[in-house]
Design an enzyme around this catalytic site. Structure first.
Site, PDB file in Angstrom:
ATOM      1  N   ARG A  70       0.844  -1.188   0.000  1.00 42.47           N
ATOM      2  CA  ARG A  70       0.000   0.000   0.000  1.00 42.47           C
ATOM      3  C   ARG A  70       0.887   1.248   0.000  1.00 42.47           C
ATOM      4  NH1 ARG A  70      -1.834   0.750   4.348  1.00 42.47           N
ATOM      5  NH2 ARG A  70      -1.208  -1.096   5.482  1.00 42.47           N
ATOM      6  N   TYR A 198      -1.454  -3.509  -6.778  1.00 47.07           N
ATOM      7  CA  TYR A 198      -1.284  -4.210  -5.501  1.00 47.07           C
ATOM      8  C   TYR A 198      -2.576  -4.227  -4.667  1.00 47.07           C
ATOM      9  CZ  TYR A 198      -0.281  -5.251  -0.704  1.00 47.07           C
ATOM     10  OH  TYR A 198      -0.361  -5.789   0.548  1.00 47.07           O
ATOM     11  N   LYS A 207      -9.805  -2.481   1.439  1.00 50.30           N
ATOM     12  CA  LYS A 207      -9.544  -1.352   2.333  1.00 50.30           C
ATOM     13  C   LYS A 207     -10.287  -0.085   1.891  1.00 50.30           C
ATOM     14  CE  LYS A 207      -7.139  -3.607   5.268  1.00 50.30           C
ATOM     15  NZ  LYS A 207      -5.987  -4.368   4.952  1.00 50.30           N
ATOM     16  N   SER A 249      -1.518  -3.732  10.274  1.00 50.59           N
ATOM     17  CA  SER A 249      -1.150  -4.577   9.144  1.00 50.59           C
ATOM     18  C   SER A 249       0.096  -5.410   9.466  1.00 50.59           C
ATOM     19  CB  SER A 249      -0.880  -3.705   7.917  1.00 50.59           C
ATOM     20  OG  SER A 249      -2.037  -2.940   7.625  1.00 50.59           O
ATOM     21  N   ASP A 278      -9.460  -9.928   8.615  1.00 49.52           N
ATOM     22  CA  ASP A 278      -8.951  -8.581   8.332  1.00 49.52           C
ATOM     23  C   ASP A 278      -9.961  -7.465   8.607  1.00 49.52           C
ATOM     24  OD1 ASP A 278      -6.627  -7.085   7.384  1.00 49.52           O
ATOM     25  OD2 ASP A 278      -7.788  -6.615   5.586  1.00 49.52           O
TER      26      ASP A 278
HETATM   27  P1  GTP Z   1      -2.608  -7.756   7.292  1.00 51.54           P
HETATM   28  O1  GTP Z   1      -3.101  -8.800   6.335  1.00 51.54           O
HETATM   29  O2  GTP Z   1      -1.487  -6.939   6.718  1.00 51.54           O
HETATM   30  O3  GTP Z   1      -3.682  -6.887   7.842  1.00 51.54           O
HETATM   31  O4  GTP Z   1      -1.855  -8.518   8.503  1.00 51.54           O
HETATM   32  P2  GTP Z   1      -2.268  -9.484   9.698  1.00 51.54           P
HETATM   33  O5  GTP Z   1      -2.550  -8.658  10.907  1.00 51.54           O
HETATM   34  O6  GTP Z   1      -3.299 -10.459   9.281  1.00 51.54           O
HETATM   35  O7  GTP Z   1      -0.875 -10.211  10.000  1.00 51.54           O
HETATM   36  P3  GTP Z   1      -0.449 -11.758   9.926  1.00 51.54           P
HETATM   37  O8  GTP Z   1      -1.283 -12.632  10.812  1.00 51.54           O
HETATM   38  O9  GTP Z   1      -0.357 -12.139   8.515  1.00 51.54           O
HETATM   39  O10 GTP Z   1       1.004 -11.722  10.573  1.00 51.54           O
HETATM   40  C1  GTP Z   1       2.067 -11.036  10.001  1.00 51.54           C
HETATM   41  C2  GTP Z   1       3.388 -11.440  10.570  1.00 51.54           C
HETATM   42  O11 GTP Z   1       3.351 -11.479  12.000  1.00 51.54           O
HETATM   43  C3  GTP Z   1       3.799 -12.833  10.114  1.00 51.54           C
HETATM   44  O12 GTP Z   1       5.147 -12.788   9.704  1.00 51.54           O
HETATM   45  C4  GTP Z   1       3.648 -13.679  11.335  1.00 51.54           C
HETATM   46  O13 GTP Z   1       4.550 -14.741  11.337  1.00 51.54           O
HETATM   47  C5  GTP Z   1       3.859 -12.708  12.491  1.00 51.54           C
HETATM   48  N1  GTP Z   1       3.061 -13.127  13.682  1.00 51.54           N
HETATM   49  C6  GTP Z   1       1.736 -13.366  13.705  1.00 51.54           C
HETATM   50  N2  GTP Z   1       1.335 -13.780  14.928  1.00 51.54           N
HETATM   51  C7  GTP Z   1       2.434 -13.773  15.717  1.00 51.54           C
HETATM   52  C8  GTP Z   1       2.672 -14.092  17.097  1.00 51.54           C
HETATM   53  O14 GTP Z   1       1.778 -14.460  17.858  1.00 51.54           O
HETATM   54  N3  GTP Z   1       3.956 -13.945  17.545  1.00 51.54           N
HETATM   55  C9  GTP Z   1       4.968 -13.532  16.729  1.00 51.54           C
HETATM   56  N4  GTP Z   1       6.183 -13.415  17.245  1.00 51.54           N
HETATM   57  N5  GTP Z   1       4.781 -13.237  15.411  1.00 51.54           N
HETATM   58  C10 GTP Z   1       3.540 -13.343  14.916  1.00 51.54           C
HETATM   59  C1  SPV Z   2      -3.060  -4.583   5.121  1.00 55.93           C
HETATM   60  O1  SPV Z   2      -2.095  -3.965   4.651  1.00 55.93           O
HETATM   61  O2  SPV Z   2      -3.567  -4.301   6.232  1.00 55.93           O
HETATM   62  C2  SPV Z   2      -3.639  -5.733   4.372  1.00 55.93           C
HETATM   63  C3  SPV Z   2      -3.199  -5.960   3.002  1.00 55.93           C
HETATM   64  O3  SPV Z   2      -4.505  -6.421   4.897  1.00 55.93           O
HETATM   65  S1  SPV Z   2      -3.914  -4.812   1.897  1.00 55.93           S
HETATM   66  O4  SPV Z   2      -5.040  -5.456   1.226  1.00 55.93           O
HETATM   67  O5  SPV Z   2      -2.919  -4.451   0.927  1.00 55.93           O
HETATM   68  O6  SPV Z   2      -4.397  -3.654   2.611  1.00 55.93           O
HETATM   69 MN    MN Z   3      -5.173  -5.599   6.871  1.00 56.59          MN
END
Ligand code: GTP
Ligand code: SPV
Ligand code: MN
Length: 593
Positions: A70, A198, A207, A249, A278
Site C-alpha cells: 500500500r 497491488y 480497504k 497490518s 482482516d
Molecule cells: P494484514 O493482512 O497486513 O492486515 O496482517 P495481519 O494482521 O493479518 O498479519 P499476519 O497474521 O499475517 O502476521 C504477520 C506477521 O506477523 C507474520 O510474519 C507472522 O509470522 C507474524 N506473527 C503473527 N502472529 C504472531 C505471534 O503471535 N507472535 C509472533 N512473534 N509473530 C507473529
Molecule cells: C493490510 O495492509 O492491512 C492488508 C493488506 O490487509 S492490503 O489489502 O494491501 O491492505
Molecule cells: Mn489488513
C-alpha cells in the site's frame, strides 16, 4: 427497476467513453468466466502456473517491483471540508482530486478490456452487507475480487434491487509510482485508484470500500467498520465466544483468526473457528449486543512466516486454487517463502535466488484464497445476522513496556486503550519498517474521517440498552534483553484468550493496576510451555515510570486532534495519568532528578 439499473449502466458508459477500452466485460462470477480469464493471463505472463501435482489450480503473480505494498502517501480522503478528513488522512479538494485523477484515466484503457465487477461485501442476504461495483482493466484484480468478495450475478441482482452501490474505478495505468493515486470521495461513495495493481490499492472492495468508505457510512448509520479479525472460540463447556481483534497490518490478525489450540487444549475440548481475518463490520442487535460480519469472502494474507509450526491451517488451505503474489519459487515450481522448508531456486522477481540480494520472497508477499478452503472456516461466517461479539482486543508490535495482556476497566477506558495504540511499521505499506508509530485501533491508514470524530463515534456506543463487549489489549511482540520474543505466540496465544473468556464469563480474577486489569501470572496456564524463567512475570509487569511517559505521549498525540477530540477521552487520559502518578507516589519511587 430499470431506472435503478440505469444509474450503473450510465456510469459504465461514461467511464468507457473516458477510458476508451477495446471491450467491456460484465463479470458474472462463473467458473467458465474465470477459466477463460486464467488462460488469457497465463498466455500473457500475468500468471505463472505452479506445479500442478503439488498445487493444482495455483498461480504465481509477480508485481512490478515498485508496486508491492500500500502507498499511504498517495492515498487521499477527499471531503468537501478538509477538517472532516482529519490530520490522520492526506486530503485533497474533491474537485481538484477528480480533475487530477481523471486526467490520468483519459484513454488509459485503449487496447485493454474493461471489466465491470459487481460485488457484495458480506453474506449476500445479510442486512449488514453492502454492495459495490469495481471497474478495472486488470484481470488479476478480477481473479482476486472473485475470491475476496461475493462477486457476480447475485451481487448485481442485489444492486438492481436496492439501487445502492459504491462506485470504484481502477486502472493499473502504467504502474508508474509518479502517476499513482488512491482517492476516496466518502460524500459521493466513490473511489478512484490509478497506477497500482497491488492488493489494498487495487482490490477496491477491501480497504478502500470496506474500511475507508464504510467507516464514513458506519458513523452516519450507527455501526462500526473496523480493521479486525473475527474468531470463534468454543470452551470445553461447549460455549462459543466470538472475539474481534484489531492489530495493525502484518501484526498477527490472520494468524490469530486461524490458530490451532495447543495439544493440551485440544484434548480438553477447545475448538477455534475462523470467521474473518482482516475486516469486521458490527452493529448493535435487538438484544443490545454487537453483532459482526466479515464483509470479505477470502483471505489476502502475508505469506512469509506462514509455516506448519506457526499457522498449519493457512498452509492447509494453500494447496490448491490459490493465487500467490511475489513469493519465491522452488526448482520444481512450488511457491516458497521464508519460514518454509526446502530451498528457493528463484526469488520474487524471478531471478536465480542470491541471498546477497535479500529475502527470496518479498516481505509483503501475499496469498489469495477463498475463506471456505480454511480448515477452521465456520458456516457462521455466512450467517446473515452475523455473530455476537464477547470481547474486543487491541494490540500491536511493542518490543517493550506493554504487557502480554490487560483489560480496560470499562468501555470509555477501552476506547482510550484503542486510541493509544502504537506499533512498529511493517512491509504492508511502502516506507521504513520497524518504526514506532501511533496506529489507533489499527485504523491509521484506513479511517475515512477525522480521528476525533471516530473516537466520539466509538464513545457513543456507551449508552443504556447496549451490552458492550469487554475490551482487552495484548502484545505478542515483547522482547527480552537478547532481542528475542518473550512470548511464543501463534497457537499458544489461546492461553491468553482463555483468560479473556474466563473474564467474560465472570470466572477469572484480576489485579487492578493504573493501566487496567491484569492476570496474576498463575492465572495464565503455561503447562507444556518452555518459557524462560521469569518471562511470564516480565510479560505481566507494569513499569509505572515507563507508563507515565506513555500516557503523557498519548495525551500529546490526542491533543493534535483538538478541537474535535471528545472531552470524555481527555478526561479519561487525565484519569489514567493521575492513577499512574498516585501509584508511583505510593510506591515511593525516587523522583527523577
Ligand atoms: P494484514 O493482512 O497486513 O492486515 O496482517 P495481519 O494482521 O493479518 O498479519 P499476519 O497474521 O499475517 O502476521 C504477520 C506477521 O506477523 C507474520 O510474519 C507472522 O509470522 C507474524 N506473527 C503473527 N502472529 C504472531 C505471534 O503471535 N507472535 C509472533 N512473534 N509473530 C507473529
Ligand atoms: C493490510 O495492509 O492491512 C492488508 C493488506 O490487509 S492490503 O489489502 O494491501 O491492505
Ligand atoms: Mn489488513
Amino acid at each position: 427497476m430499470a431506472s435503478k439499473l440505469s444509474r450503473l449502466d450510465q456510469w459504465v458508459e461514461e467511464v468507457a467513453r473516458h477510458t476508451q477500452p477495446d471491450a467491456i466485460h460484465w463479470c458474472d462470477g462463473s467458473e467458465a468466466e474465470i477459466a477463460a480469464l486464467r488462460s488469457r493471463m497465463v498466455e500473457d505472463g500475468t500468471l505463472l502456473p505452479l506445479n500442478p501435482a503439488t498445487h493444482p489450480n495455483c498461480f504465481l503473480h509477480r508485481s512490478h517491483p515498485g508496486d508491492v505494498a500500500r502507498v499511504e502517501h498517495l492515498t487521499f480522503v477527499c471531503t468537501r471540508s478538509r477538517e472532516d478528513a482529519g490530520p490522520n488522512n492526506h486530503w485533497m479538494d474533491p474537485a481538484e482530486a477528480h480533475a487530477r485523477i481523471d486526467a490520468l484515466f483519459a484513454g488509459c484503457m485503449k487496447g485493454r478490456t474493461m471489466y465491470v465487477i459487481p460485488y457484495c461485501m458480506g453474506p449476500i442476504d445479510s442486512p449488514l452487507a453492502r454492495c459495490g461495483v469495481e471497474i478495472t482493466d486488470s484481470p488479476y484484480v478480477v481473479a482476486n475480487m472473485r475470491m475476496m468478495t461475493r462477486m457476480g450475478a447475485a451481487a448485481l441482482a442485489r444492486i438492481e434491487r436496492e439501487g445502492q452501490f459504491v462506485k470504484g474505478l481502477h486502472s493499473i495505468g502504467e504502474l508508474d509510482p509518479e502517476r499513482r493515486f488512491i482517492m476516496h470521495f466518502p460524500e459521493e461513495g466513490t473511489i478512484k485508484s490509478y497506477g497500482s495493481g497491488y492488493g489494498g490499492n487495487a482490490l477496491l472492495g477491501k480497504k478502500c470500500h470496506a474500511l475507508r468508505i464504510a467507516s464514513w457510512q458506519a458513523r452516519q448509520e450507527g455501526w462500526l467498520a473496523e480493521h479486525m479479525l473475527i474468531v470463534g472460540i468454543r470452551n470445553p463447556e461447549g460455549r462459543t465466544h466470538y472475539i474481534a481483534a484489531a492489530f495493525p497490518s502484518a501484526c498477527g490478525k490472520t494468524n490469530l483468526a486461524m490458530l490451532i489450540p495447543p495439544p493440551a487444549y485440544r484434548e480438553k475440548g477447545w475448538k477455534v473457528w475462523t470467521v474473518g481475518d482482516d475486516i469486521c463490520w458490527m452493529q448493535p442487535g435487538p438484544d443490545g449486543r454487537l453483532w459482526a460480519i466479515n464483509p470479505e469472502a477470502g483471505f489476502f494474507g502475508v505469506a512469509p512466516g506462514t509455516s506448519a509450526a506457526t499457522n498449519p491451517n493457512a498452509l492447509a488451505m494453500l494447496g490448491h486454487d490459490a493465487i500467490f503474489t511475489n513469493v519465491a519459487l522452488t526448482a520444481d515450481g512450488q511457491p516458497w517463502w521464508e519460514g518454509l522448508d526446502g530451498v528457493p531456486a528463484f526469488d520474487w522477481q524471478g531471478r536465480p535466488f542470491d541471498p546477497a540480494r535479500g529475502p527470496a520472497a518479498h516481505p509483503n508477499a501475499r496469498f489469495t484464497v477463498s475463506a471456505r478452503q480454511c480448515p477452521s472456516w465456520t458456516p457462521a461466517a455466512e450467517d446473515p445476522q452475523g455473530v455476537p461479539i464477547s470481547a474486543i482486543v487491541f494490540g500491536g508490535r511493542r518490543p517493550s513496556l506493554v504487557p502480554l495482556v490487560f483489560e480496560a476497566r470499562d468501555w470509555r477506558h477501552g476506547v482510550l486503550v484503542g486510541a493509544a495504540m502504537g506499533s512498529e511499521t511493517t512491509a504492508a505499506a511502502a516506507g521504513a519498517v520497524g518504526v514506532m508509530r501511533r496506529d489507533p485501533m489499527a485504523m491509521k491508514p484506513f479511517c475515512g474521517y477525522h480521528f476525533g470524530d471516530y473516537f466520539a463515534h466509538w464513545l457513543s456506543f456507551d449508552r443504556p440498552g447496549l451490552k458492550l463487549p469487554r475490551v482487552f489489549h495484548v502484545n505478542w511482540f515483547r522482547k527480552g534483553e537478547d532481542g528475542r520474543f518473550l512470548w511464543p505466540g501463534f497457537g499458544e496465544n489461546l492461553r491468553v484468550l482463555e483468560w479473556m473468556i474466563r473474564r467474560v464469563e465472570g470466572e477469572a480474577g484480576a489485579r487492578e493496576t493504573p493501566i487496567g486489569y491484569l492476570p496474576e501470572p498463575s492465572a495464565i496456564c503455561v503447562d507444556g510451555l518452555d518459557l524462560a524463567p521469569g518471562a511470564l512475570e516480565r510479560l505481566l509487569e507494569v513499569d509505572l515510570a515507563g507508563w507515565a511517559d506513555e500516557i503523557e505521549a498519548t495525551g500529546a498525540f490526542l491533543a493534535e486532534l483538538s478541537p474535535r477530540l471528545p472531552g470524555a477521552l481527555v478526561e479519561e487520559q487525565a484519569r489514567v495519568a493521575a492513577a499512574i502518578a498516585a501509584a508511583r507516589a505510593a510506591t515511593a519511587e525516587p523522583v527523577d532528578a
